[in-house]
Design a protein around this motif. Structure first.
Motif, PDB file in Angstrom:
ATOM      1  N   GLU A   1      -2.873  -0.570  -6.362  1.00 46.96           N
ATOM      2  CA  GLU A   1      -1.802   0.418  -6.173  1.00 46.96           C
ATOM      3  C   GLU A   1      -1.187   0.841  -7.504  1.00 46.96           C
ATOM      4  O   GLU A   1       0.022   0.754  -7.712  1.00 46.96           O
ATOM      5  CB  GLU A   1      -0.727  -0.124  -5.215  1.00 46.96           C
ATOM      6  CG  GLU A   1      -1.252  -0.469  -3.839  1.00 46.96           C
ATOM      7  CD  GLU A   1      -1.942   0.680  -3.118  1.00 46.96           C
ATOM      8  OE1 GLU A   1      -1.626   1.851  -3.348  1.00 46.96           O
ATOM      9  OE2 GLU A   1      -2.848   0.395  -2.318  1.00 46.96           O
TER      10      GLU A   1
ATOM     11  N   ARG B   1      -7.001   1.949  -5.933  1.00 49.49           N
ATOM     12  CA  ARG B   1      -6.593   1.458  -4.607  1.00 49.49           C
ATOM     13  C   ARG B   1      -6.719  -0.056  -4.589  1.00 49.49           C
ATOM     14  O   ARG B   1      -7.604  -0.636  -5.200  1.00 49.49           O
ATOM     15  CB  ARG B   1      -7.487   2.057  -3.519  1.00 49.49           C
ATOM     16  CG  ARG B   1      -7.045   1.659  -2.118  1.00 49.49           C
ATOM     17  CD  ARG B   1      -6.623   2.851  -1.357  1.00 49.49           C
ATOM     18  NE  ARG B   1      -5.865   2.497  -0.182  1.00 49.49           N
ATOM     19  CZ  ARG B   1      -5.967   3.152   0.957  1.00 49.49           C
ATOM     20  NH1 ARG B   1      -6.796   4.148   1.069  1.00 49.49           N
ATOM     21  NH2 ARG B   1      -5.217   2.819   1.974  1.00 49.49           N
TER      22      ARG B   1
ATOM     23  N   PRO C   1       0.826  -1.208   0.000  1.00 54.41           N
ATOM     24  CA  PRO C   1       0.000   0.000   0.000  1.00 54.41           C
ATOM     25  C   PRO C   1       0.861   1.259   0.000  1.00 54.41           C
ATOM     26  O   PRO C   1       1.909   1.314   0.641  1.00 54.41           O
ATOM     27  CB  PRO C   1      -0.789  -0.110   1.302  1.00 54.41           C
ATOM     28  CG  PRO C   1      -0.735  -1.543   1.677  1.00 54.41           C
ATOM     29  CD  PRO C   1       0.554  -2.068   1.133  1.00 54.41           C
TER      30      PRO C   1
END
Length: 190
Positions: free
Chosen positions: A79, A76, A34
């Motif tokens: 990534e 998201r 992340p």
């Protein structure tokens, strides 16, 4: 397990097809942890970026840097950053021949506009330069990402949909965050 990106991408000299093949083989092997939450917040709050590409073996003459104002979509979980471009553009040719890219996003207000809201001019404003590698997507993945990009950028269909419009995924490898006080912080995956 993370592959050394600097050696993985520096040997791409086989043209468009070889570039696609080399990068595609790496995607499954890359660990994409992340992004830092400050980066995520910025990517979710804006939709314009400056995309920088470069190719040093230009048939047009000397080394050729290029910068483009682009609409983007942050995905998201995957990534990555999505952009789209016509296949007959300089940036497309650069990304095929040399997939290393830089992306600049910022939340600084435009002080020249009369509608500037003074409350937005906060010391916490950031610019973020993300570096990574671009992959020209094909097939089902490209179409899934095209739909996501279109949904995130309504009214910009002419830049996203069409037989000659390529969908590009940018895999972020590092970032530099700079605030309005010129404090610079670096981010790299752990």
């Amino acid at each position: 397990r993370r592959r050394d990106m600097s050696t993985s991408f520096s040997t791409n000299t086989g043209g468009e097809e070889a570039g696609r093949q080399d990068l595609s083989s790496l995607v499954g092997e890359l660990l994409r942890p992340p992004l830092d939450e400050r980066i995520v917040k910025m990517l979710r709050s804006t939709s314009l970026c400056y995309l920088s590409t470069f190719h040093s073996d230009s048939v047009d003459g000397p080394p050729s840097p290029h910068i483009s104002l682009m609409r983007f979509t942050y995905v998201r979980g995957e990534e990555l950053i999505l952009v789209s471009t016509q296949r007959n553009t300089k940036k497309y040719q650069h990304m095929i021949k040399s997939p290393a890219v830089a992306v600049l996003v910022h939340d600084f207000p435009d002080e020249k506009r009369s509608e500037v809201q003074p409350e937005r001019c906060q010391p916490g404003s950031l610019s973020i330069t993300l570096t990574g590698h671009a992959l020209i997507e094909e097939g089902e993945v490209a179409e899934r990402h095209r739909k996501m990009h279109l949904q995130a950028n309504p009214g910009y269909e002419q830049f996203i949909v069409g037989p000659e419009v390529a969908i590009c995924a940018i895999y972020v490898e590092s970032a530099r965050l700079c605030d309005i006080r010129d404090k610079v912080q670096h981010w790299r995956p752990r």
